[in-house]
Design a protein around this motif. Structure first.
Motif, PDB file in Angstrom:
ATOM      1  N   UNK A 204      70.727 115.653 109.133  1.00 25.77           N
ATOM      2  CA  UNK A 204      72.007 115.918 108.460  1.00 25.77           C
ATOM      3  C   UNK A 204      72.379 117.393 108.533  1.00 25.77           C
ATOM      4  N   UNK A 205      71.781 118.090 109.508  1.00 26.08           N
ATOM      5  CA  UNK A 205      72.040 119.508 109.711  1.00 26.08           C
ATOM      6  C   UNK A 205      73.514 119.759 110.029  1.00 26.08           C
ATOM      7  N   UNK A 206      74.045 120.832 109.483  1.00 27.95           N
ATOM      8  CA  UNK A 206      75.397 121.282 109.827  1.00 27.95           C
ATOM      9  C   UNK A 206      75.311 122.727 110.310  1.00 27.95           C
ATOM     10  N   UNK A 207      76.264 123.107 111.141  1.00 26.52           N
ATOM     11  CA  UNK A 207      76.325 124.480 111.636  1.00 26.52           C
ATOM     12  C   UNK A 207      77.635 125.077 111.149  1.00 26.52           C
TER      13      UNK A 207
ATOM     14  N   UNK B  79      79.959 128.795 109.878  1.00 28.02           N
ATOM     15  CA  UNK B  79      80.075 130.251 110.022  1.00 28.02           C
ATOM     16  C   UNK B  79      79.338 130.959 108.896  1.00 28.02           C
ATOM     17  N   UNK B  80      78.726 132.092 109.225  1.00 28.97           N
ATOM     18  CA  UNK B  80      78.014 132.904 108.232  1.00 28.97           C
ATOM     19  C   UNK B  80      78.655 134.280 108.182  1.00 28.97           C
ATOM     20  N   UNK B  81      78.950 134.739 106.994  1.00 28.16           N
ATOM     21  CA  UNK B  81      79.615 136.035 106.831  1.00 28.16           C
ATOM     22  C   UNK B  81      78.644 137.141 106.441  1.00 28.16           C
ATOM     23  N   UNK B  82      77.453 136.788 106.019  1.00 32.72           N
ATOM     24  CA  UNK B  82      76.503 137.814 105.581  1.00 32.72           C
ATOM     25  C   UNK B  82      75.650 138.293 106.750  1.00 32.72           C
ATOM     26  N   UNK B  83      74.605 139.034 106.457  1.00 35.97           N
ATOM     27  CA  UNK B  83      73.767 139.631 107.495  1.00 35.97           C
ATOM     28  C   UNK B  83      73.067 138.561 108.342  1.00 35.97           C
ATOM     29  N   UNK B  84      72.919 138.880 109.614  1.00 35.03           N
ATOM     30  CA  UNK B  84      72.286 137.946 110.553  1.00 35.03           C
ATOM     31  C   UNK B  84      70.820 137.732 110.178  1.00 35.03           C
ATOM     32  N   UNK B  85      70.418 136.441 110.187  1.00 33.68           N
ATOM     33  CA  UNK B  85      69.030 136.074 109.911  1.00 33.68           C
ATOM     34  C   UNK B  85      68.412 135.443 111.163  1.00 33.68           C
ATOM     35  N   UNK B  86      67.105 135.392 111.165  1.00 35.58           N
ATOM     36  CA  UNK B  86      66.417 134.709 112.252  1.00 35.58           C
ATOM     37  C   UNK B  86      66.851 133.249 112.271  1.00 35.58           C
ATOM     38  N   UNK B  87      67.178 132.753 113.448  1.00 36.05           N
ATOM     39  CA  UNK B  87      67.627 131.380 113.590  1.00 36.05           C
ATOM     40  C   UNK B  87      69.123 131.238 113.670  1.00 36.05           C
ATOM     41  N   UNK B  88      69.866 132.257 113.288  1.00 31.78           N
ATOM     42  CA  UNK B  88      71.327 132.187 113.369  1.00 31.78           C
ATOM     43  C   UNK B  88      71.769 132.119 114.832  1.00 31.78           C
ATOM     44  N   UNK B  89      72.892 131.422 115.042  1.00 30.39           N
ATOM     45  CA  UNK B  89      73.469 131.321 116.379  1.00 30.39           C
ATOM     46  C   UNK B  89      74.525 132.410 116.506  1.00 30.39           C
ATOM     47  N   UNK B  90      74.286 133.349 117.393  1.00 26.60           N
ATOM     48  CA  UNK B  90      75.149 134.529 117.501  1.00 26.60           C
ATOM     49  C   UNK B  90      75.799 134.563 118.883  1.00 26.60           C
ATOM     50  N   UNK B  91      77.087 134.888 118.879  1.00 26.40           N
ATOM     51  CA  UNK B  91      77.804 135.108 120.136  1.00 26.40           C
ATOM     52  C   UNK B  91      78.185 136.572 120.205  1.00 26.40           C
ATOM     53  N   UNK B  92      77.848 137.236 121.322  1.00 23.86           N
ATOM     54  CA  UNK B  92      78.102 138.669 121.464  1.00 23.86           C
ATOM     55  C   UNK B  92      78.838 138.930 122.776  1.00 23.86           C
ATOM     56  N   UNK B  93      79.413 140.126 122.887  1.00 23.13           N
ATOM     57  CA  UNK B  93      80.008 140.566 124.143  1.00 23.13           C
ATOM     58  C   UNK B  93      79.532 141.983 124.436  1.00 23.13           C
ATOM     59  N   UNK B  94      79.468 142.306 125.730  1.00 26.60           N
ATOM     60  CA  UNK B  94      79.046 143.652 126.129  1.00 26.60           C
ATOM     61  C   UNK B  94      79.546 143.898 127.558  1.00 26.60           C
TER      62      UNK B  94
ATOM     63  N   UNK C 256      72.548 127.386 110.862  1.00 27.85           N
ATOM     64  CA  UNK C 256      72.140 125.998 110.677  1.00 27.85           C
ATOM     65  C   UNK C 256      71.809 125.782 109.198  1.00 27.85           C
ATOM     66  N   UNK C 257      72.438 124.810 108.611  1.00 29.34           N
ATOM     67  CA  UNK C 257      72.183 124.492 107.203  1.00 29.34           C
ATOM     68  C   UNK C 257      71.575 123.102 107.111  1.00 29.34           C
ATOM     69  N   UNK C 258      70.350 123.042 106.613  1.00 24.54           N
ATOM     70  CA  UNK C 258      69.657 121.762 106.442  1.00 24.54           C
ATOM     71  C   UNK C 258      69.715 121.406 104.962  1.00 24.54           C
TER      72      UNK C 258
END
Length: 317
Positions: A43-46, A48-63, A120-122
């Motif tokens: 029943x996991x949902x994904x 958006x997270x507004x706070x600091x990045x944690x291990x396991x977060x899905x991050x999209x970056x550009x460079x 990811x929110x379990x």
């Protein structure tokens, strides 16, 4: 020809002196906990997270990247899984969406912008969630826990049953009395031929292995042995098999059970249908005549289990 061996005096398998620890099925609590955790992950949902990045977060970056179209490359990865760039992923911990910083990407410093952060929110497992999984008769967390325990017990039983049968059969064979095994009998010669043919089939899958090596690994594991010693072990194994066959026949007759070639043919046809292979192709490796002795040996093993399975105890630790 008659039977290869006849049972004269049977040692009662119920007196085999099975060690208590052999009848204890230990189930690890960690296995049950993981099963419950896996159920919650359904029943996991994904989100958006507004706070600091944690291990396991899905991050999209550009460079910046001169090799990319438009000179900018985007990448998405799970922070901390270290599949993309371990150093970059670790550096992103604690940063936030839309933040830009000079970070090492593949060993080269570049301005990296965090475009999005998802988490990811379990959820906590609930009875309602369990009921929606759709396992018949399982509608609560406690019911699912018992379902996991039952599954673990079945797996452990499958392993332990074979060990138990082997242990009891060895005692019965050693303490029962049989007529001398007739190695000229059809039953004995058929058993010997089957064992050799099975070894040849396994050896055919590896050109560096001979049927004698296959037999050595099976009959004399961990031992150096000559071909003569391996074949002697095979002969002894076949003698044990025909003695088990005699035991199986006696017990089946006592219980009014009998097997026929027609039964074995029907079983082979069902197996061929289940595997989706032509029955004739299956006959190249098996035949009803090959299966028939095994049915009686199997019956004897099942008779042993029917007695001892009532003595199994389950321990969760």
């Amino acid at each position: 020809m008659g039977e290869a061996a006849t049972l004269l005096r049977e040692f009662d398998f119920r007196k085999a002196g099975v060690p208590e620890k052999m009848l204890v099925l230990k189930i690890e609590q960690a296995v049950i906990d993981k099963g419950l955790s896996d159920a919650a992950e359904r029943f996991l949902t994904i989100e958006p997270a507004e706070d600091a990045i944690r291990a396991g977060d899905i991050v999209r970056v550009s460079y910046p990247d001169g090799a990319a179209e438009g000179g900018v490359r985007e990448a998405q990865f799970s922070v901390g899984w270290h599949f993309f760039d371990p150093a970059l992923e670790d550096a992103l911990l604690g940063m936030t969406r839309e933040q830009t910083a000079d970070l090492a990407v593949r060993g080269r410093d570049k301005p990296v912008t965090i475009l999005s952060v998802k988490r990811r929110n379990i959820p906590t497992l609930t009875d309602g969630a369990v009921a929606s999984i759709g396992i018949e008769g399982v509608e609560t967390i406690e019911g699912y826990r018992q379902h996991l325990i039952d599954q673990a017990v079945r797996r452990k039983r499958a392993e332990r049953d074979r060990i138990l049968i082997d242990f009891v059969e060895k005692q019965v064979l050693a303490q029962s009395e049989f007529t001398p095994v007739d190695r000229a009998s059809e039953e004995y010669r058929a058993c010997y031929a089957r064992q050799l043919e099975q070894a040849r089939q396994f050896a055919a899958q590896d050109e560096d292995v001979t049927e004698i090596e296959v037999l050595r690994r099976s009959l004399l594991p961990g031992k150096e042995a000559s071909e003569a010693e391996v074949l002697a072990a095979l002969a002894e194994e076949c003698e044990q098999q025909v003695k088990l066959l005699a035991l199986g026949r006696v017990h089946a007759a006592r219980d009014g059970v009998s097997y026929t070639l027609a039964d074995c043919e029907r079983e082979l046809r069902q197996f061929a249908e289940m595997r989706g292979v032509p029955y004739e192709a299956l006959l190249e490796q098996h035949s009803p005549e090959d299966l028939l002795p095994g049915k009686y040996i199997q019956y004897y093993g099942e008779t042993i289990l029917a007695h001892y399975e009532k003595q199994y105890t389950v321990v969760i630790e």
